[in-house]
Scaffold this active site. Structure first.
Site, short mmCIF file in Angstrom:
data_model
loop_
_atom_site.label_atom_id
_atom_site.label_comp_id
_atom_site.label_asym_id
_atom_site.label_seq_id
_atom_site.Cartn_x
_atom_site.Cartn_y
_atom_site.Cartn_z
N TYR A 135 -4.97 3.83 -3.12
CA TYR A 135 -5.49 3.26 -1.87
C TYR A 135 -6.35 2.02 -2.14
CZ TYR A 135 -7.83 3.17 2.70
OH TYR A 135 -8.32 2.80 3.93
N SER A 165 -10.34 -2.39 3.27
CA SER A 165 -11.25 -1.25 3.19
C SER A 165 -12.46 -1.65 2.39
CB SER A 165 -10.55 -0.07 2.51
OG SER A 165 -11.47 0.95 2.14
#
Length: 261
Positions: free
Chosen positions: A153, A140
């Site tokens: 995350y 990400s």
């Protein structure tokens, strides 16, 4: 001739979102695809649509080593080998650092980080047996910068970038390339759960999303899953034959900085 003719690729989180678009694009480019997910109805429907000669679905909880072994068995029985892996499966939880329960943090680690680790650990020997191959890990843009409310995350995605670099170094001599895609905001059910709410007007959701990302992203919009799929295709195909160990940001310019205009 497709870019992935005669190649067999395992894709996780393939029932919807980015994984679904990767499966469709890879199949269109000549690959045979093994679709792993926990969303059995959707995954089986996609495999049926793509056709038995092209696709197989397998229930795959990426945090379970036994499920990975079963996925490898399915791939080899159906198609004889494995040439590529796309570690796409992931979950997202929003929470402040000090408010994040340990159980929630560990859940995200198990799916995102342990899932990618087990995928590489299980599939890499098959890639080596096939004479080489590729791994594409889904990280990400938050692996490379901070974002409030995404401790668990972002931590897992940074770990994926780290594992990608180490794996690339260890496996280059075996003919295996390992890279990571680092998407920014992408219009999928994971980042936009309202897509799954039958009581919400899709047009209203799209308008609200457009307004948010028009201000945040230099390109003025949220990303599309098929755009990420094209990057995964590039990193899986011979077009990227001299690339390994790299994180590729695909975020519409979000990481470049903040606009004051």
């Amino acid at each position: 001739m497709g870019k992935l003719d005669r190649r067999v690729v395992v894709i996780t989180g393939a029932a919807r979102g980015q994984g679904e678009q990767e499966a469709r694009l890879f199949a269109a480019e000549g690959a045979r695809v093994v679709l792993g997910d926990v969303l059995d109805d959707q995954g089986e429907a996609l495999a049926k649509e793509l056709g038995e000669s092209t696709a197989r679905y397998v229930h795959l909880d990426v945090s379970r080593e036994d499920d990975w072994s079963a996925a490898v068995t399915t791939a080899k029985r159906a198609f004889g080998k494995i040439d590529g892996l796309v570690n796409n499966a992931g979950i997202l939880r929003f929470n402040e650092l000090v408010s994040t329960p340990l159980e929630e943090f560990q859940q995200v680690v198990q799916v995102n980080q342990v899932g990618a680790f087990l995928g590489m650990k299980t599939v890499v020997p098959e890639l080596e047996a096939a004479g080489g191959g590729t791994v594409v890990n889904t990280a990400s843009y938050t692996a490379l910068t901070g974002m409030a409310l995404l401790t668990s995350y972002a931590a897992t995605k940074a770990a994926i970038v780290g594992m990608t670099r180490v794996a690339a170094m260890e496996l280059a001599g075996r003919g295996i390339r390992v890279n990571a895609v680092c998407p920014g905001a992408v219009d999928t059910p994971m980042t936009n759960p309202a897509q799954l709410d039958p009581d919400v007007d899709p047009a209203e959701v799209a308008q609200a999303v457009d307004e948010v990302y028009r201000k945040l992203v230099p390109m003025g919009r949220i990303g599309r899953p098929e755009e990420v799929a094209k990057l995964a295709l590039f990193l899986t195909s011979d077009d990227s034959s001299y690339i390994t160990g790299q994180p590729f940001v695909i975020d519409g310019g979000w990481l470049a900085g903040v606009s004051v205009l």
